[in-house]
Design an enzyme around this catalytic site. Structure first.
Site, PDB file in Angstrom:
ATOM      1  N   HIS A  70      25.918  67.006  56.386  1.00 34.41           N
ATOM      2  CA  HIS A  70      25.793  65.616  55.959  1.00 34.41           C
ATOM      3  C   HIS A  70      27.110  65.206  55.306  1.00 34.41           C
ATOM      4  O   HIS A  70      27.858  66.057  54.812  1.00 34.41           O
ATOM      5  CB  HIS A  70      24.650  65.458  54.962  1.00 34.41           C
ATOM      6  CG  HIS A  70      23.301  65.716  55.543  1.00 34.41           C
ATOM      7  ND1 HIS A  70      22.156  65.425  54.860  1.00 34.41           N
ATOM      8  CD2 HIS A  70      22.911  66.234  56.742  1.00 34.41           C
ATOM      9  CE1 HIS A  70      21.111  65.741  55.597  1.00 34.41           C
ATOM     10  NE2 HIS A  70      21.544  66.245  56.747  1.00 34.41           N
ATOM     11  N   GLU A  72      27.895  63.955  52.465  1.00 29.51           N
ATOM     12  CA  GLU A  72      28.071  64.423  51.088  1.00 29.51           C
ATOM     13  C   GLU A  72      28.440  65.899  51.039  1.00 29.51           C
ATOM     14  O   GLU A  72      29.305  66.317  50.275  1.00 29.51           O
ATOM     15  CB  GLU A  72      26.789  64.216  50.268  1.00 29.51           C
ATOM     16  CG  GLU A  72      26.295  62.805  50.230  1.00 29.51           C
ATOM     17  CD  GLU A  72      25.245  62.507  51.300  1.00 29.51           C
ATOM     18  OE1 GLU A  72      25.493  62.815  52.486  1.00 29.51           O
ATOM     19  OE2 GLU A  72      24.194  61.960  50.948  1.00 29.51           O
ATOM     20  N   CYS A 100      19.840  62.557  50.459  1.00 23.09           N
ATOM     21  CA  CYS A 100      18.596  63.282  50.681  1.00 23.09           C
ATOM     22  C   CYS A 100      18.474  64.351  49.588  1.00 23.09           C
ATOM     23  O   CYS A 100      19.438  64.623  48.860  1.00 23.09           O
ATOM     24  CB  CYS A 100      18.610  63.918  52.067  1.00 23.09           C
ATOM     25  SG  CYS A 100      19.752  65.312  52.235  1.00 23.09           S
ATOM     26  N   CYS A 103      21.323  67.073  49.705  1.00 20.13           N
ATOM     27  CA  CYS A 103      22.622  66.601  49.241  1.00 20.13           C
ATOM     28  C   CYS A 103      22.602  66.306  47.745  1.00 20.13           C
ATOM     29  O   CYS A 103      23.554  66.614  47.028  1.00 20.13           O
ATOM     30  CB  CYS A 103      23.051  65.369  50.029  1.00 20.13           C
ATOM     31  SG  CYS A 103      23.386  65.737  51.765  1.00 20.13           S
TER      32      CYS A 103
END
Length: 159
Positions: A70, A72, A100, A103
């Site tokens: 992701h 991040e 999420c 993260c």
């Protein structure tokens, strides 16, 4: 401001914005680039405590064949390598979509000081789990962040 205008911004124009606005605009550019590469359009930018940009990235799970890639997570990894430390004390994260749980946990472990998020995630981390962040809001370019996601998923629904 359109995303094409954002991508044309130079360093002088970015200096006219607050540090948080500039970081979020750069996160939106990264999100747009990841969307163009058929990734879910999410972007993140990390600045150090003096406001210098440490890393930026868009989502990369498909390209990297990594479910944890992701935006991040990629930004945290790049910044940690750059700084030579997994603790990114005093740093500031701008991310185009509220993180999420995976993260969010990684951001907490990295000791990021503040975080600004754009669009709100439908299944978001609860407010009580926000942790030590002094900033957690969706006020920076939330409409633009949400529009990127809406356009991305609308294209897929009509294919």
């Amino acid at each position: 401001m359109t995303l094409s205008a954002v991508s044309a911004l130079d360093e002088h124009h970015l200096q006219l914005l607050t540090a948080e606005q500039a970081a979020m605009l750069l996160a939106l550019v990264a999100a747009g680039q990841s969307g163009a590469e058929e990734e879910v359009p999410v972007g993140a930018v990390l600045r150090d405590q003096e406001g210098r940009f440490l890393a930026e990235a868009g989502n990369r799970p498909i390209a990297d064949q990594d479910p944890t890639a992701h935006a991040e997570m990629v930004v945290l990894r790049r910044a940690a390598r750059r700084c030579g430390n997994y603790r990114l004390l005093g740093s500031h994260l701008a991310v185009s979509l509220q993180p999420c749980p995976m993260c969010h946990s990684a951001v907490l472990q990295a000791r990021v000081a503040t975080m600004h998020s754009g669009a709100e995630r439908k299944q978001s981390v609860s407010e009580q789990d926000v942790g030590h962040f002094s900033v957690w809001d969706g006020s920076l370019f939330s409409a633009e962040s949400a529009a990127l996601l809406r356009i991305f998923f609308d294209k897929r629904r009509h294919v």
